[in-house]
Structure formats: C-alpha cells, structure tokens
Design an enzyme around this catalytic site. Structure first.
Site, PDB file in Angstrom:
ATOM      1  N   TYR A  72      43.010  42.186  39.248  1.00  0.00           N
ATOM      2  CA  TYR A  72      43.981  41.267  39.856  1.00  0.00           C
ATOM      3  C   TYR A  72      43.372  39.886  40.064  1.00  0.00           C
ATOM      4  CZ  TYR A  72      46.115  39.219  44.102  1.00  0.00           C
ATOM      5  OH  TYR A  72      46.648  38.382  45.043  1.00  0.00           O
ATOM      6  N   HIS A  92      43.068  38.072  36.821  1.00  0.00           N
ATOM      7  CA  HIS A  92      44.278  37.996  35.994  1.00  0.00           C
ATOM      8  C   HIS A  92      44.796  36.560  35.934  1.00  0.00           C
ATOM      9  CE1 HIS A  92      48.284  38.826  34.479  1.00  0.00           C
ATOM     10  NE2 HIS A  92      47.881  40.061  34.225  1.00  0.00           N
TER      11      HIS A  92
END
Length: 109
Positions: free
Chosen positions: A77, A80
C-alpha cells in the site's frame, strides 16, 4: 518492537492546517476512502474526528484507520502509485500527523 502477525491496522492521526476549507477536507477524505477501491491489500477504511471529553488530543483532529491482512500488505500500500499520488495531495494540507501500524490483540480474562 513486536513483529506484526495477521491483520494490521494502519492509523493516521492528523491535524489539518488552519485555513483548510471544510470542502477541501471533505474531498481529501473521500479520496482517502477511495484508495480501498484501487489498492488490493487495503481491506477496509474508517475515519472520524476527535470527540473526547478529556482534551488530550494535542491538536490532532482526525483519525484514519485502514485494515490490511498483513504487514506486507501495508508495505505494498505504502509503495502503490495510487497511494503515493494521494499522499502528495493530502500531505500539504496537514499541519502534523502521526502514523502507527499495529496488530490488534484480543484480551482474554
């Protein structure tokens, strides 16, 4: 520091800069919530504002909680591109923030 096992909660506790318009804060929160639709390891998102009667918030006003299945999911995450793009939008609007990742532990009596 203890090694995270299983579900990981990613907390961001923040204070927006004075003068940040409520409509801008609303749009940023909507953008944050939308990350769950674009980043597979992000399983849930919740947020709220301080409602404590203890007045111990040290100026922090907002709490954002994301749920991941693992520590590796949090790492995915963070790196990303959609998260990086969002971070570039929200960070300039924040006066201060703190980030804490933890694995919830049930208490058994």
């Amino acid at each position: 520091m203890e090694e995270a096992k299983g579900v990981v909660k990613h907390l961001v506790i923040a204070k927006f800069k004075d003068g940040t318009q409520p409509s801008q804060i609303e749009q940023l929160i909507k953008g944050y919530a939308d990350l769950v639709n674009h980043i597979e390891p992000m399983k849930a998102f919740h947020w709220g504002t301080d409602v404590s009667i203890e007045n111990l918030h040290q100026g922090f006003t907002h709490v954002f909680e994301s749920t991941f299945e693992s520590k590796e999911g949090v790492a995915e995450y963070v790196a990303h591109p959609v998260h990086v793009e969002f971070a570039n939008l929200i960070l300039p609007a924040l006066e201060k923030f703190i980030v804490i990742d933890f694995s919830p532990t049930a208490v058994h009596f």
